[in-house]
Design an enzyme around this catalytic site. Structure first.
Site, PDB file in Angstrom:
ATOM      1  N   CYS A 187       0.854  -1.259   0.006  1.00  0.00           N
ATOM      2  CA  CYS A 187       0.035  -0.002  -0.018  1.00  0.00           C
ATOM      3  C   CYS A 187       0.803   1.151   0.080  1.00  0.00           C
ATOM      4  CB  CYS A 187      -0.833  -0.026   1.217  1.00  0.00           C
ATOM      5  SG  CYS A 187      -2.148  -1.543   1.224  1.00  0.00           S
ATOM      6  N   HIS A 215      -9.447   2.395   0.792  1.00  0.00           N
ATOM      7  CA  HIS A 215      -8.087   1.807   0.695  1.00  0.00           C
ATOM      8  C   HIS A 215      -8.008   1.509  -0.678  1.00  0.00           C
ATOM      9  CE1 HIS A 215      -4.300   1.084   1.620  1.00  0.00           C
ATOM     10  NE2 HIS A 215      -4.251   0.525   2.754  1.00  0.00           N
ATOM     11  N   LYS A 253      -9.314   8.286   3.188  1.00  0.00           N
ATOM     12  CA  LYS A 253      -9.858   6.864   3.047  1.00  0.00           C
ATOM     13  C   LYS A 253     -11.257   6.654   3.394  1.00  0.00           C
ATOM     14  CE  LYS A 253      -5.456   4.274   2.694  1.00  0.00           C
ATOM     15  NZ  LYS A 253      -4.306   5.424   2.865  1.00  0.00           N
ATOM     16  N   HIS A 296      -1.647   8.003   6.246  1.00  0.00           N
ATOM     17  CA  HIS A 296      -2.118   7.074   5.679  1.00  0.00           C
ATOM     18  C   HIS A 296      -3.555   6.586   6.348  1.00  0.00           C
ATOM     19  CE1 HIS A 296      -1.529   3.335   3.500  1.00  0.00           C
ATOM     20  NE2 HIS A 296      -1.629   2.368   4.656  1.00  0.00           N
TER      21      HIS A 296
END
Length: 409
Positions: free
Chosen positions: A162, A337, A332, A303
């Site tokens: 990722c 994601h 997200k 993230h």
């Protein structure tokens, strides 16, 4: 010692919030999740995802596109066409040997693999397409972009789970600084919303399962009630240029990519290091590469996966390394994601935050985790002047990739 910033002159996005930068940015700023029940996942343990809106690849990419390009390549091409047009560059006029392509992708053409495996089971070897391998292998995303634009410089795909999209942008930064290229088309792409992939993530406990009957509320980064991520798909492409090259042609510079840092947690296959030691190495390296101090960072695009462990560890690292001054957000909650594309999509959103002086809200953050002591934007976009912004990306295997963007290059 800083190696100098490169110019971001073009952006392209394909996300669940929309096809194109304008629709994607509007959707992310709207702060409403795109998660929904997904027919392809019907009957699976988790049947929700953030899917790209319907489009006709034959209309956007030419006749027989569905036969030539897996979905992950389609996303990359659509986003790259937008990004190159946005940059003002003319591929018919550039020196293709000085144009590189670097893309991140964690999985490749799994949709084609899945379909051709089904055909072999039903019809035997003769039923399998002779195009299976070029449809499936991850490097075909960058390969097809090179063919489309006549880019004959370095051409490769990075795979750091990722963090792949961010790793690709860091690799592109290096090519430009070393004067290997004048222009690099860089970013990430992923199209992994498939039954087997979703089941694999569900079996390991990574996906949200608490609100399968209320998908829009499932992805909730930094919220007390978070319990996992929602799968997404899409692509983010940035056109990067040597600053001198961009200035010489009078290009509009949307932002500067000034620094990159990478590290490994060396801790666990899927769980982050709770002490954040690997993250600290990557952030510190990225800031040093950019030549900026921690207290100069105005904004962090986190993230922010909506998983209990990641959000806690990342928030603690932000607080410890950068203090409580930076304005933080995670996309997200809106677009899900996007795995190998996440670092590139979020990099593009970071550039837009700098350019628009606006930080989008984190969707579904209704009860902020009291243990998380950072300034997270919620409910609505916040007007904010970000002169220096950090974009974090982490991946399975303990991969960490951090990018630093600045106002101007």
């Amino acid at each position: 010692m800083s190696g100098g910033a490169v110019a971001v002159t073009g952006l392209g996005l394909v996300t669940a919030a929309g096809i194109g930068v304008q629709d994607s940015w509007k959707g992310v700023c709207g702060g409403r999740s795109t998660a929904a029940r997904t027919p392809v996942l019907e009957g699976m343990p988790v049947d929700i995802a953030c899917s790209v809106p319907a489009y006709d690849p034959n209309d956007l990419l030419g006749r027989r596109s569905t036969m030539k390009y897996d979905r992950f390549v389609q996303f990359a091409l659509i986003a790259a066409i937008e990004a190159v047009a946005d940059s003002g560059l003319d591929p018919r006029a550039w020196d293709g040997a000085r144009v590189g392509v670097v893309l991140g992708c964690g999985m490749g053409g799994l949709r084609s693999y899945d379909e051709q495996h089904r055909r072999m089971r039903e019809s035997g070897p003769e039923g399998v397409s002779p195009l299976l391998i070029p449809l499936m292998i991850p490097n075909m995303a960058s390969g097809h972009l090179g063919m489309w634009f006549g880019a004959r410089g370095p051409n490769f795909v990075t795979a750091t789970a990722c963090a792949s999209g961010a790793t690709a942008l860091g690799s592109a930064l290096d090519l430009l600084r070393r004067d290997v290229c004048d222009v690099v088309i860089a970013g990430g792409t992923e199209a992994g919303i498939l039954p087997l992939v979703a089941t694999g993530f569900a079996r390991m406990g990574a996906l949200s399962t608490r609100r399968l009957d209320d998908p829009e509320r499932a992805s909730r980064p930094f919220d007390t009630d978070r319990d996992g991520f929602v799968m997404g798909e899409g692509a983010g492409i940035l056109v990067l240029e040597r600053a001198e090259h961009a200035r010489a042609r009078g290009a509009r510079v949307r932002a500067g990519l000034a620094g990159y840092g990478a590290s490994a947690d060396a801790h666990h296959a899927t769980a982050p290091d709770p002490e954040g030691r690997g993250v600290a190495l990557a952030v510190t390296a990225a800031l040093a590469d950019a030549g900026v101090a921690p207290d100069e960072v105005d904004h962090v695009n986190a993230h922010g996966t909506s998983t209990p462990l990641n959000d806690a560890a990342e928030a603690a690292s932000i607080r410890r390394l950068l203090g409580d001054a930076p304005v933080v957000t995670s996309a997200k909650g809106v677009v899900g994601h996007t795995l190998g594309a996440a670092g590139a999509i979020e990099a593009a959103l970071t550039v837009l935050a700098i350019e628009e002086r606006t930080v989008p809200p984190t969707a579904n953050l209704t009860a902020p985790d009291p243990a998380i002591e950072i300034d997270i934007v919620r409910d609505q976009p916040r007007t904010h002047h970000s002169r220096v912004a950090v974009s974090n990306s982490f991946g399975f295997g303990g991969q960490n990739a951090v990018l630093v963007f600045t106002e101007g290059a």
